[in-house]
Design an enzyme around this catalytic site. Structure first.
Site, PDB file in Angstrom:
ATOM      1  N   CYS A  78      23.796 -12.711  71.898  1.00 12.50           N
ATOM      2  CA  CYS A  78      23.249 -13.641  72.842  1.00 12.50           C
ATOM      3  C   CYS A  78      24.459 -14.425  73.141  1.00 12.50           C
ATOM      4  CB  CYS A  78      22.198 -14.641  72.165  1.00 12.50           C
ATOM      5  SG  CYS A  78      21.269 -15.562  73.772  1.00 12.50           S
TER       6      CYS A  78
ATOM      7  N   HIS B 251      17.698 -10.667  70.769  1.00 18.00           N
ATOM      8  CA  HIS B 251      18.093 -10.887  69.410  1.00 18.00           C
ATOM      9  C   HIS B 251      17.358  -9.905  68.421  1.00 18.00           C
ATOM     10  CE1 HIS B 251      19.306 -15.307  69.799  1.00 18.00           C
ATOM     11  NE2 HIS B 251      18.791 -15.240  70.897  1.00 18.00           N
TER      12      HIS B 251
ATOM     13  N   GLU C 109      17.524  -9.866  65.439  1.00 20.15           N
ATOM     14  CA  GLU C 109      17.268 -10.294  64.025  1.00 20.15           C
ATOM     15  C   GLU C 109      15.630 -10.727  63.992  1.00 20.15           C
ATOM     16  OE1 GLU C 109      19.001 -13.520  66.260  1.00 20.15           O
ATOM     17  OE2 GLU C 109      19.104 -11.704  66.268  1.00 20.15           O
TER      18      GLU C 109
ATOM     19  N   SER D 269      13.207 -21.360  38.942  1.00 18.13           N
ATOM     20  CA  SER D 269      13.720 -21.674  37.698  1.00 18.13           C
ATOM     21  C   SER D 269      13.446 -20.605  36.776  1.00 18.13           C
ATOM     22  CB  SER D 269      13.282 -23.152  37.269  1.00 18.13           C
ATOM     23  OG  SER D 269      11.834 -22.970  37.003  1.00 18.13           O
ATOM     24  N   SER D 270      12.284 -19.971  36.947  1.00 23.38           N
ATOM     25  CA  SER D 270      11.869 -18.898  36.161  1.00 23.38           C
ATOM     26  C   SER D 270      12.715 -17.576  36.034  1.00 23.38           C
ATOM     27  CB  SER D 270      10.574 -18.470  36.175  1.00 23.38           C
ATOM     28  OG  SER D 270       9.467 -19.562  35.895  1.00 23.38           O
TER      29      SER D 270
END
Length: 512
Positions: free
Chosen positions: A82, A169, A171, A228-229
């Site tokens: 683009c 585009h 994506e 966090s795990s």
């Protein structure tokens, strides 16, 4: 093992992160950097290919964003998308002008040359356009690869270099050929090996963590959420009992969250979580507070206070682990500067400086979906790795108005009914995020032969990719009927259930 890097230069497109996600899905490593990145940084990255993003800017305006001249001198494959296409054409002395017919939405791309970039595609491919300016002319240095009804130069190539330019585009999901186009450009044209995998990431990150922290201890705030795990599992695999996981129960968590986290991690030999029940402290500081931003700040400040007090017990702790993800990193280096503050975010901000700790961020190279893949590779169970997002301030921003212990208990029970029904109905994992909200209003109801005057709760379910936009989920009516009936019958204090059918934008996903 060194991976080839694709450099994405960001000119401000709303789709830039989608370019990176598309490339990562091909098991190819890439990084997003602002268009005005220094020559020194580019050389240090040693990219194997460069992609130029779209932009809301125009080359016909004064002082448009332009990349440095180095990218054209390195002899690397370049793909302009683009606005990036217009930069390529401008470099090769072509002409860019404001189009007579702006092109937004679906278009049919007629492919004129399928030798490399469009290898394996049909003669006509559906693509997604979103541009005002367009190419009005090219010189002999470039050749046309494709066109649409409104764009005679929808795809171009430099004749003597691997420099490509496309107006559409690839994506976005609306361009079904996009993944193949990226693969053709990066693998077939740039010669990049697709070796960026969860297994390679784990192996390299473990090695990096060990070198980084040595024999020091690392403190981690464990919440039970996905990030966090996964960070905890990765760190524990790398440094074992040098990791000090601290779980702060702020009294605003999901139903039986502390109990369930304790139960799960008890299955990991030697994994010792330090639990801190600070629920009474949090609720006391929130008493009488209704403003959502004020609630967020109190919750964040109290978390830092409690976490700091607990963390200071460990004298050999030199590092603080955070579950920073790649979108956070991108935002921090965006050439656009700080985004408008919609609401403050809750994290352990300020702790590293206050406690003189250094940061270790094992997930900072990953998008959310990649974190989940790494978690699965580490052996974490599916239900943990694919949990819905949960806000840092927890139920504090799902209880509108003042927060009390009674309201927290009410909302926890409502939320548990909703989520458990989603799971048992097979709808949980096809929904990006679902939760309940307790409204600061009461309505008249009838319970048996008696009049009731109880709270209203709202159910919210959305589908999204990254939370930037979201559509409300069209849950089946019979499902909603069953959930509403269970809540009204099982949760004393609720006599009315409503369903939120707002999308983002204009609404946000959370209510506060």
């Amino acid at each position: 093992m060194a991976h080839s890097t694709v450099l994405i230069l960001d000119f401000g497109s709303q789709y830039t992160q989608l370019i990176a996600r598309s490339i990562r899905s091909l098991n190819i490593y890439c990084e997003i950097h602002p268009y005005n990145i220094s020559d020194e940084q580019i050389r240090s990255l040693a990219p194997k290919a460069i992609i130029l993003s779209g932009s809301p800017a125009s080359l016909t305006q004064d002082n448009p964003p332009l990349p440095g001249s180095l990218i054209w001198q390195l002899g690397l494959p370049i793909l302009g998308i683009c606005f990036g296409m217009q930069l390529v054409v401008d470099h090769f002395k072509g002409a860019v002008a404001s189009a007579d017919h702006k092109e937004y939405g679906y278009a049919e791309l007629e492919i004129l040359d399928k030798s490399k970039l469009f290898k394996g595609m049909k003669d006509i491919e559906q693509v997604w356009m979103s541009h005002g300016d367009s190419i009005s002319g090219i010189n002999d240095a470039m050749q046309i690869l494709g066109k649409t009804r409104n764009s005679a130069y929808a795809a171009l190539k430099a004749k003597d270099q691997d420099i490509y330019a496309i107006q559409f585009h690839p994506e976005v999901v609306n361009s079904p050929c996009g993944d193949l186009l990226f693969r053709n450009f990066l693998v077939e044209i740039a010669g990049i090996s697709p070796d960026w995998t969860p297994a390679s990431f784990i192996e390299e990150t473990i090695s990096s963590i060990r070198k980084q922290v040595g024999t020091d201890e690392v403190i981690l705030g464990l919440s039970g959420g996905v990030d966090s795990s996964v960070a905890a599992a990765l760190l524990y695999k790398a440094i074992g009992d040098q990791l000090i996981p601290i779980f702060v129960d702020n009294g605003l968590m999901r139903y039986k969250e502390a109990e369930r986290v304790r139960e799960f991690f008890a299955k990991v030999p030697g994994f010792n979580i330090r639990f801190v029940d600070a629920s009474e402290l949090f609720l006391s500081k929130l008493a009488g507070i209704s403003d959502p931003e004020q609630k967020r700040k109190i919750i964040g400040a109290t978390f830092v206070e409690v976490f700091e007090q607990e963390a200071r017990k460990y004298n050999n702790a030199k590092w603080l682990a955070q579950g920073t993800l790649y979108p956070d990193v991108i935002e921090s280096v965006s050439f656009k500067g700080p985004s408008a503050t919609i609401k403050s975010h809750h994290n352990v901000g300020g702790l590293p400086e206050k406690m003189h700790l250094k940061l270790v961020e094992p997930l900072r190279e990953l998008f959310k979906d990649e974190v989940r893949l790494v978690g699965e590779k580490l052996g974490l169970p599916h239900h943990l790795v694919h949990r819905h997002p949960f806000p840092g301030p927890g139920l504090g921003v799902r209880i509108l108005g003042e927060i009390t212990a009674q309201k927290v208990t009410l909302l926890q029970k409502v939320d548990e009914v909703f989520i458990s029904e989603l799971v048992s109905s097979g709808l949980y994992y096809s929904t990006w995020q679902a939760f309940a909200v307790l409204l600061p209003v009461r309505t008249v109801g009838v319970m048996g032969d008696e009049r009731s005057y109880d709270y209203v709760c709202a159910l919210r379910a959305v589908n999204s990719v990254d939370g930037m936009t979201a559509d409300w989920t069209e849950l089946p009516f019979d499902f909603l009927k069953r959930v509403s009936s269970r809540i009204s019958n099982e949760v004393k204090g609720i006599n009315r259930v409503v369903y939120d059918i707002s999308s983002k934008p204009p609404s946000t996903i959370e209510w506060e």
